[in-house]
Motif scaffolding. Structure first.
Motif, PDB file in Angstrom:
ATOM      1  N   GLY A  65       0.848  -1.186   0.000  1.00 57.62           N
ATOM      2  CA  GLY A  65       0.000   0.000   0.000  1.00 57.62           C
ATOM      3  C   GLY A  65       0.877   1.227   0.000  1.00 57.62           C
ATOM      4  N   PRO A  66       0.272   2.387   0.167  1.00 58.36           N
ATOM      5  CA  PRO A  66       1.083   3.620   0.137  1.00 58.36           C
ATOM      6  C   PRO A  66       2.016   3.722   1.330  1.00 58.36           C
ATOM      7  CG  PRO A  66      -1.199   4.124   0.670  1.00 58.36           C
ATOM      8  CD  PRO A  66      -1.142   2.665   0.347  1.00 58.36           C
ATOM      9  N   ILE A  67       3.074   4.449   1.127  1.00 59.59           N
ATOM     10  CA  ILE A  67       4.008   4.764   2.198  1.00 59.59           C
ATOM     11  C   ILE A  67       3.575   6.114   2.779  1.00 59.59           C
ATOM     12  CG2 ILE A  67       5.647   5.773   0.549  1.00 59.59           C
ATOM     13  CD1 ILE A  67       7.888   4.709   2.387  1.00 59.59           C
ATOM     14  N   ARG A  68       3.402   6.156   4.086  1.00 64.29           N
ATOM     15  CA  ARG A  68       2.883   7.355   4.736  1.00 64.29           C
ATOM     16  C   ARG A  68       3.997   8.047   5.529  1.00 64.29           C
ATOM     17  NH1 ARG A  68      -2.179   6.780   3.437  1.00 64.29           N
ATOM     18  NH2 ARG A  68      -3.216   4.772   3.526  1.00 64.29           N
ATOM     19  N   PHE A  69       4.266   9.286   5.147  1.00 63.85           N
ATOM     20  CA  PHE A  69       5.336  10.063   5.761  1.00 63.85           C
ATOM     21  C   PHE A  69       4.801  10.914   6.901  1.00 63.85           C
ATOM     22  CE2 PHE A  69       7.137   8.987   1.709  1.00 63.85           C
ATOM     23  CZ  PHE A  69       8.482   8.848   1.964  1.00 63.85           C
ATOM     24  N   THR A  70       5.578  10.987   7.965  1.00 61.95           N
ATOM     25  CA  THR A  70       5.353  11.919   9.065  1.00 61.95           C
ATOM     26  C   THR A  70       6.567  12.838   9.086  1.00 61.95           C
ATOM     27  OG1 THR A  70       4.123  10.262  10.323  1.00 61.95           O
ATOM     28  CG2 THR A  70       4.985  12.164  11.542  1.00 61.95           C
ATOM     29  N   PHE A  71       6.321  14.116   8.939  1.00 64.54           N
ATOM     30  CA  PHE A  71       7.408  15.080   8.818  1.00 64.54           C
ATOM     31  C   PHE A  71       7.896  15.523  10.189  1.00 64.54           C
ATOM     32  CE2 PHE A  71       4.431  15.999   5.202  1.00 64.54           C
ATOM     33  CZ  PHE A  71       5.123  15.241   4.284  1.00 64.54           C
ATOM     34  N   ASP A  72       9.212  15.543  10.325  1.00 65.85           N
ATOM     35  CA  ASP A  72       9.829  16.067  11.535  1.00 65.85           C
ATOM     36  C   ASP A  72      10.155  17.538  11.312  1.00 65.85           C
ATOM     37  OD1 ASP A  72      11.054  16.281  14.030  1.00 65.85           O
ATOM     38  OD2 ASP A  72      12.988  15.654  13.242  1.00 65.85           O
ATOM     39  N   ARG A  73      10.918  17.802  10.222  1.00 62.61           N
ATOM     40  CA  ARG A  73      11.196  19.201   9.894  1.00 62.61           C
ATOM     41  C   ARG A  73      11.756  19.328   8.486  1.00 62.61           C
ATOM     42  NH1 ARG A  73      16.643  20.147  13.425  1.00 62.61           N
ATOM     43  NH2 ARG A  73      16.334  18.053  14.142  1.00 62.61           N
ATOM     44  N   PHE A  74      11.693  20.547   8.005  1.00 66.09           N
ATOM     45  CA  PHE A  74      12.251  20.931   6.714  1.00 66.09           C
ATOM     46  C   PHE A  74      13.236  22.060   6.964  1.00 66.09           C
ATOM     47  CE2 PHE A  74       8.292  18.939   5.729  1.00 66.09           C
ATOM     48  CZ  PHE A  74       8.473  18.319   4.509  1.00 66.09           C
ATOM     49  N   ILE A  75      14.407  21.951   6.369  1.00 63.60           N
ATOM     50  CA  ILE A  75      15.441  22.966   6.509  1.00 63.60           C
ATOM     51  C   ILE A  75      15.823  23.406   5.098  1.00 63.60           C
ATOM     52  CG2 ILE A  75      17.765  23.459   7.364  1.00 63.60           C
ATOM     53  CD1 ILE A  75      17.314  20.910   9.210  1.00 63.60           C
ATOM     54  N   ALA A  76      15.800  24.708   4.859  1.00 59.50           N
ATOM     55  CA  ALA A  76      16.107  25.206   3.516  1.00 59.50           C
ATOM     56  C   ALA A  76      17.274  26.179   3.551  1.00 59.50           C
ATOM     57  CB  ALA A  76      14.883  25.887   2.920  1.00 59.50           C
ATOM     58  N   ASP A  77      18.068  26.091   2.501  1.00 61.76           N
ATOM     59  CA  ASP A  77      19.158  27.031   2.286  1.00 61.76           C
ATOM     60  C   ASP A  77      19.243  27.260   0.777  1.00 61.76           C
ATOM     61  OD1 ASP A  77      21.386  28.660   2.508  1.00 61.76           O
ATOM     62  OD2 ASP A  77      22.790  26.986   2.684  1.00 61.76           O
ATOM     63  N   GLY A  78      18.727  28.369   0.338  1.00 59.68           N
ATOM     64  CA  GLY A  78      18.692  28.637  -1.100  1.00 59.68           C
ATOM     65  C   GLY A  78      17.837  27.608  -1.823  1.00 59.68           C
ATOM     66  N   ASP A  79      18.424  26.946  -2.811  1.00 57.52           N
ATOM     67  CA  ASP A  79      17.692  25.950  -3.594  1.00 57.52           C
ATOM     68  C   ASP A  79      17.705  24.570  -2.966  1.00 57.52           C
ATOM     69  OD1 ASP A  79      16.962  27.763  -5.574  1.00 57.52           O
ATOM     70  OD2 ASP A  79      18.798  27.429  -6.712  1.00 57.52           O
ATOM     71  N   ASP A  80      18.402  24.409  -1.850  1.00 60.48           N
ATOM     72  CA  ASP A  80      18.505  23.111  -1.184  1.00 60.48           C
ATOM     73  C   ASP A  80      17.507  23.011  -0.038  1.00 60.48           C
ATOM     74  OD1 ASP A  80      20.724  22.158  -2.747  1.00 60.48           O
ATOM     75  OD2 ASP A  80      21.987  23.541  -1.605  1.00 60.48           O
ATOM     76  N   VAL A  81      16.805  21.864   0.013  1.00 60.28           N
ATOM     77  CA  VAL A  81      15.852  21.603   1.093  1.00 60.28           C
ATOM     78  C   VAL A  81      16.160  20.229   1.669  1.00 60.28           C
ATOM     79  CG1 VAL A  81      13.424  21.330   1.724  1.00 60.28           C
ATOM     80  CG2 VAL A  81      14.064  22.972  -0.053  1.00 60.28           C
ATOM     81  N   MET A  83      14.647  17.340   4.160  1.00 60.74           N
ATOM     82  CA  MET A  83      13.431  16.860   4.819  1.00 60.74           C
ATOM     83  C   MET A  83      13.815  15.729   5.763  1.00 60.74           C
ATOM     84  SD  MET A  83       9.960  15.177   3.205  1.00 60.74           S
ATOM     85  CE  MET A  83      10.505  13.478   3.059  1.00 60.74           C
ATOM     86  N   LEU A  84      13.484  15.890   7.037  1.00 58.43           N
ATOM     87  CA  LEU A  84      13.655  14.829   8.022  1.00 58.43           C
ATOM     88  C   LEU A  84      12.276  14.276   8.311  1.00 58.43           C
ATOM     89  CD1 LEU A  84      16.126  16.674  10.409  1.00 58.43           C
ATOM     90  CD2 LEU A  84      16.676  15.059   8.580  1.00 58.43           C
ATOM     91  N   ALA A  85      12.135  12.960   8.151  1.00 54.75           N
ATOM     92  CA  ALA A  85      10.813  12.354   8.280  1.00 54.75           C
ATOM     93  C   ALA A  85      10.936  10.889   8.646  1.00 54.75           C
ATOM     94  CB  ALA A  85      10.052  12.496   6.968  1.00 54.75           C
ATOM     95  N   THR A  86       9.836  10.338   9.095  1.00 55.16           N
ATOM     96  CA  THR A  86       9.702   8.892   9.228  1.00 55.16           C
ATOM     97  C   THR A  86       8.595   8.467   8.278  1.00 55.16           C
ATOM     98  OG1 THR A  86       8.156   9.158  11.065  1.00 55.16           O
ATOM     99  CG2 THR A  86      10.480   8.813  11.632  1.00 55.16           C
ATOM    100  N   ALA A  87       8.608   7.196   7.935  1.00 53.05           N
ATOM    101  CA  ALA A  87       7.591   6.699   7.023  1.00 53.05           C
ATOM    102  C   ALA A  87       7.178   5.298   7.438  1.00 53.05           C
ATOM    103  CB  ALA A  87       8.106   6.689   5.589  1.00 53.05           C
ATOM    104  N   GLU A  88       5.917   5.001   7.213  1.00 50.22           N
ATOM    105  CA  GLU A  88       5.374   3.686   7.549  1.00 50.22           C
ATOM    106  C   GLU A  88       4.657   3.105   6.347  1.00 50.22           C
ATOM    107  OE1 GLU A  88       2.783   4.103  10.889  1.00 50.22           O
ATOM    108  OE2 GLU A  88       4.409   4.609  12.263  1.00 50.22           O
ATOM    109  N   ALA A  89       4.868   1.812   6.160  1.00 53.23           N
ATOM    110  CA  ALA A  89       4.167   1.076   5.104  1.00 53.23           C
ATOM    111  C   ALA A  89       4.253  -0.404   5.457  1.00 53.23           C
ATOM    112  CB  ALA A  89       4.796   1.342   3.748  1.00 53.23           C
ATOM    113  N   MET A  90       3.487  -1.202   4.743  1.00 58.39           N
ATOM    114  CA  MET A  90       3.578  -2.643   4.882  1.00 58.39           C
ATOM    115  C   MET A  90       4.180  -3.191   3.595  1.00 58.39           C
ATOM    116  SD  MET A  90       3.251  -5.244   6.825  1.00 58.39           S
ATOM    117  CE  MET A  90       2.358  -4.516   8.181  1.00 58.39           C
ATOM    118  N   ALA A  91       5.150  -4.065   3.730  1.00 60.36           N
ATOM    119  CA  ALA A  91       5.793  -4.666   2.565  1.00 60.36           C
ATOM    120  C   ALA A  91       5.007  -5.893   2.115  1.00 60.36           C
ATOM    121  CB  ALA A  91       7.224  -5.062   2.913  1.00 60.36           C
ATOM    122  N   VAL A  92       5.188  -6.266   0.863  1.00 63.73           N
ATOM    123  CA  VAL A  92       4.524  -7.468   0.342  1.00 63.73           C
ATOM    124  C   VAL A  92       5.056  -8.728   1.015  1.00 63.73           C
ATOM    125  CG1 VAL A  92       3.921  -6.423  -1.876  1.00 63.73           C
ATOM    126  CG2 VAL A  92       6.090  -7.661  -1.647  1.00 63.73           C
TER     127      VAL A  92
END
Length: 132
Positions: A65-81, A83-92
């Motif tokens: 099924g889909p992978i569901r992200f939970t965002f911790d934070r986003f840090i940007a510097d110019g064109d660079d971003v 993303m710190l996150a965790t994700a949950e899904a079930m594998a086949v």
């Protein structure tokens, strides 16, 4: 005004809802996407088609099924971003795929030009490719 942080958050919010189209639309035609390590999904994929065929479709085929992200934070510097996150899904395989992500994206003209995923590569192999 939409920022690159907003763009990356929006893309992964859509992915979490099971809609990969905003992600595909956000990729530059000459995107370079790297998954660290030496797993079956690791490597650098160049261009949208290679990202689709070499990374996104193989990943989707290993998830129940889909992978569901939970965002911790986003840090940007110019064109660079970052993303710190965790994700949950079930594998086949029947195993949970709950990973931690540090994604570094570089934007160019509002599109993702480069992306590197720093993830638990052992978990990719154990959850997605090892049968119970």
């Amino acid at each position: 005004m939409t920022t690159n942080k907003d763009r990356l958050r929006d893309v992964y919010t859509a992915v979490s809802a099971g809609d990969p189209q905003p992600l595909l639309a956000a990729l530059a035609d000459d995107v370079e996407w790297t998954i660290i390590g030496s797993t079956r999904l690791s490597g650098t994929f160049r261009g949208k088609q290679e990202v689709l065929d070499g990374l996104l479709r193989p990943l989707a085929s290993r998830l129940a099924g889909p992978i569901r992200f939970t965002f911790d934070r986003f840090i940007a510097d110019g064109d660079d971003v970052v993303m710190l996150a965790t994700a949950e899904a079930m594998a086949v395989t029947g195993k949970p795929y709950n990973n931690t992500y540090c994604i570094v994206a570089t934007f160019e003209d509002g599109r993702i030009r480069r992306m590197t995923d720093y993830v638990d590569t052992e978990l990719i192999t154990a959850a997605l490719f090892t049968s119970p």
